[in-house]
Design an enzyme around this catalytic site. Structure first.
Site, PDB file in Angstrom:
ATOM      1  N   GLY A  82      25.387  17.642  60.747  1.00 40.65           N
ATOM      2  CA  GLY A  82      26.221  18.690  61.324  1.00 40.65           C
ATOM      3  C   GLY A  82      27.406  18.100  62.063  1.00 40.65           C
ATOM      4  O   GLY A  82      27.717  16.912  61.942  1.00 40.65           O
ATOM      5  N   ASP A  84      29.895  18.918  65.924  1.00 42.66           N
ATOM      6  CA  ASP A  84      30.173  19.760  67.089  1.00 42.66           C
ATOM      7  C   ASP A  84      31.529  20.442  66.954  1.00 42.66           C
ATOM      8  O   ASP A  84      31.725  21.558  67.434  1.00 42.66           O
ATOM      9  CB  ASP A  84      30.097  18.917  68.363  1.00 42.66           C
ATOM     10  CG  ASP A  84      28.704  18.326  68.553  1.00 42.66           C
ATOM     11  OD1 ASP A  84      27.743  19.107  68.612  1.00 42.66           O
ATOM     12  OD2 ASP A  84      28.566  17.091  68.602  1.00 42.66           O
ATOM     13  N   LYS A  94      31.221  14.443  66.876  1.00 43.96           N
ATOM     14  CA  LYS A  94      29.766  14.487  66.785  1.00 43.96           C
ATOM     15  C   LYS A  94      29.180  13.756  67.987  1.00 43.96           C
ATOM     16  O   LYS A  94      29.887  13.064  68.687  1.00 43.96           O
ATOM     17  CB  LYS A  94      29.285  13.823  65.485  1.00 43.96           C
ATOM     18  CG  LYS A  94      29.746  14.577  64.243  1.00 43.96           C
ATOM     19  CD  LYS A  94      29.399  13.892  62.934  1.00 43.96           C
ATOM     20  CE  LYS A  94      27.989  13.381  62.863  1.00 43.96           C
ATOM     21  NZ  LYS A  94      26.985  14.425  63.195  1.00 43.96           N
ATOM     22  N   GLU A 103      24.161   7.870  63.468  1.00 40.67           N
ATOM     23  CA  GLU A 103      24.825   8.775  62.522  1.00 40.67           C
ATOM     24  C   GLU A 103      26.013   8.086  61.862  1.00 40.67           C
ATOM     25  O   GLU A 103      26.224   8.192  60.651  1.00 40.67           O
ATOM     26  CB  GLU A 103      25.279  10.044  63.251  1.00 40.67           C
ATOM     27  CG  GLU A 103      24.127  10.941  63.690  1.00 40.67           C
ATOM     28  CD  GLU A 103      24.548  12.086  64.591  1.00 40.67           C
ATOM     29  OE1 GLU A 103      23.710  12.962  64.846  1.00 40.67           O
ATOM     30  OE2 GLU A 103      25.708  12.104  65.048  1.00 40.67           O
ATOM     31  N   LYS A 121      32.295  26.084  64.476  1.00 37.15           N
ATOM     32  CA  LYS A 121      32.631  24.664  64.658  1.00 37.15           C
ATOM     33  C   LYS A 121      34.010  24.303  64.104  1.00 37.15           C
ATOM     34  O   LYS A 121      34.505  23.204  64.338  1.00 37.15           O
ATOM     35  CB  LYS A 121      31.569  23.776  63.987  1.00 37.15           C
ATOM     36  CG  LYS A 121      30.132  24.057  64.421  1.00 37.15           C
ATOM     37  CD  LYS A 121      29.929  23.839  65.899  1.00 37.15           C
ATOM     38  CE  LYS A 121      28.467  23.843  66.309  1.00 37.15           C
ATOM     39  NZ  LYS A 121      27.763  25.103  66.075  1.00 37.15           N
TER      40      LYS A 121
END
Length: 218
Positions: A82, A84, A94, A103, A121
Site C-alpha cells: 500500500g 500513505d 510509505k 519495504e 491516498k
C-alpha cells in the site's frame, strides 16, 4: 462503499498479477492485510511469500503460506504493498507502519511494484502525510537537526522501535515538489537508514479502490 471496502477491492484486484508457482513480495499495512487474506484463497498455486514485516509474516504463516528469507530468493515477479500517499507519477510516501526499510529493499528486488490503495491516498503533491525516516537511535537528534535545515518539522515517534531495532522520525510540513531529489538528500544524512519516499522506485501499477470500482493506473 466504505474506505475499508475500497481497500479490500484494490487488494483482491492484485491477485490477477500473481503468477502461478511464484514467490510473492508482500508489504505491510491495513490494505495489505486484505491482500494477504486474498492470497490465502490461492495459496496452493504459489510457492510462498517474502514479507516486509513481522506482522505480515505472522498473518501469512497463520494461513499456512511459506515465508522465505529474501536472501534465499534471487528474483521476485511482484511486490504488493500500500501507500500513505501517492502522486500522479506513482511516487509514494510509505512507512506509516514503520516497515519502510524492508519495504524498500523488497521493492528493489521485485520486477513489478503493485501499489494497492483506496482513493483517499491520491494526492497532487506529496507531503501532507508526515514523511517517516528510519534512523539509527544514537543519530536521532543529529538527523532531526539536519531535517530542519531541509525545511521539515521532525517529530520523534515515541514508543516505536522498527523490526530492525531503529527509531522513526516523522517529518511534518513538507511540500515535496521534487521527490527524487529529496529522497536522495535525506538518505545522504549520516545516521539515516532510509526514508519513506518511494520515488526512485516508484510503483509500476497502481490499483485504486473507488466507490465506482477499482481503477488501474500505470
Amino acid at each position: 462503499m466504505t474506505q475499508d471496502e475500497m481497500k479490500k477491492a484494490a487488494a483482491y484486484a492484485a491477485l490477477e498479477y500473481v503468477q502461478p508457482d511464484s514467490i510473492v513480495g508482500v508489504g505491510t499495512g491495513s490494505t495489505v492485510t486484505h491482500f494477504i487474506d486474498a492470497l490465502a484463497t490461492i495459496k496452493d498455486l504459489i510457492k510462498g511469500a517474502v514479507s516486509s514485516s513481522d506482522e505480515s509474516t505472522a498473518r501469512l504463516q497463520s494461513y499456512g503460506i511459506d515465508v522465505f528469507d529474501l536472501n534465499e530468493v534471487s528474483e521476485l515477479s511482484i511486490y504488493v504493498d500500500g501507500a500513505d500517499e501517492i502522486n500522479p507519477y506513482n511516487h509514494m510516501i510509505k512507512g506509516g507502519g514503520a516497515a519502510l526499510t524492508r519495504e524498500k529493499i523488497i521493492s528493489a528486488v521485485a520486477e513489478k511494484f503493485i501499489c494497492i490503495v483506496d482513493n483517499t491516498k491520491n494526492v497532487d503533491i506529496l507531503g501532507d502525510f508526515p514523511l517517516p525516516i528510519e534512523v539509527i537511535p544514537m543519530a536521532r537528534s543529529y538527523v532531526a537537526r539536519e531535517l530542519v535545515k531541509l525545511g521539515g518539522d521532525p517529530v520523534y515517534r515515541q514508543g516505536v522501535v522498527t523490526d530492525n531495532g531503529n527509531v522513526i522520525l516523522d517529518v511534518h510540513n513538507l511540500k515535496i515538489a521534487e521527490p527524487l531529489k529529496l529522497e536522495a538528500q535525506i538518505n545522504a544524512i549520516v545516521g539515516v537508514v532510509t526514508n519513506g519516499l518511494f520515488a526512485n522506485r516508484a510503483a509500476d501499477v497502481v490499483l485504486v479502490g473507488t466507490p465506482e470500482g477499482v481503477k488501474t493506473l500505470k
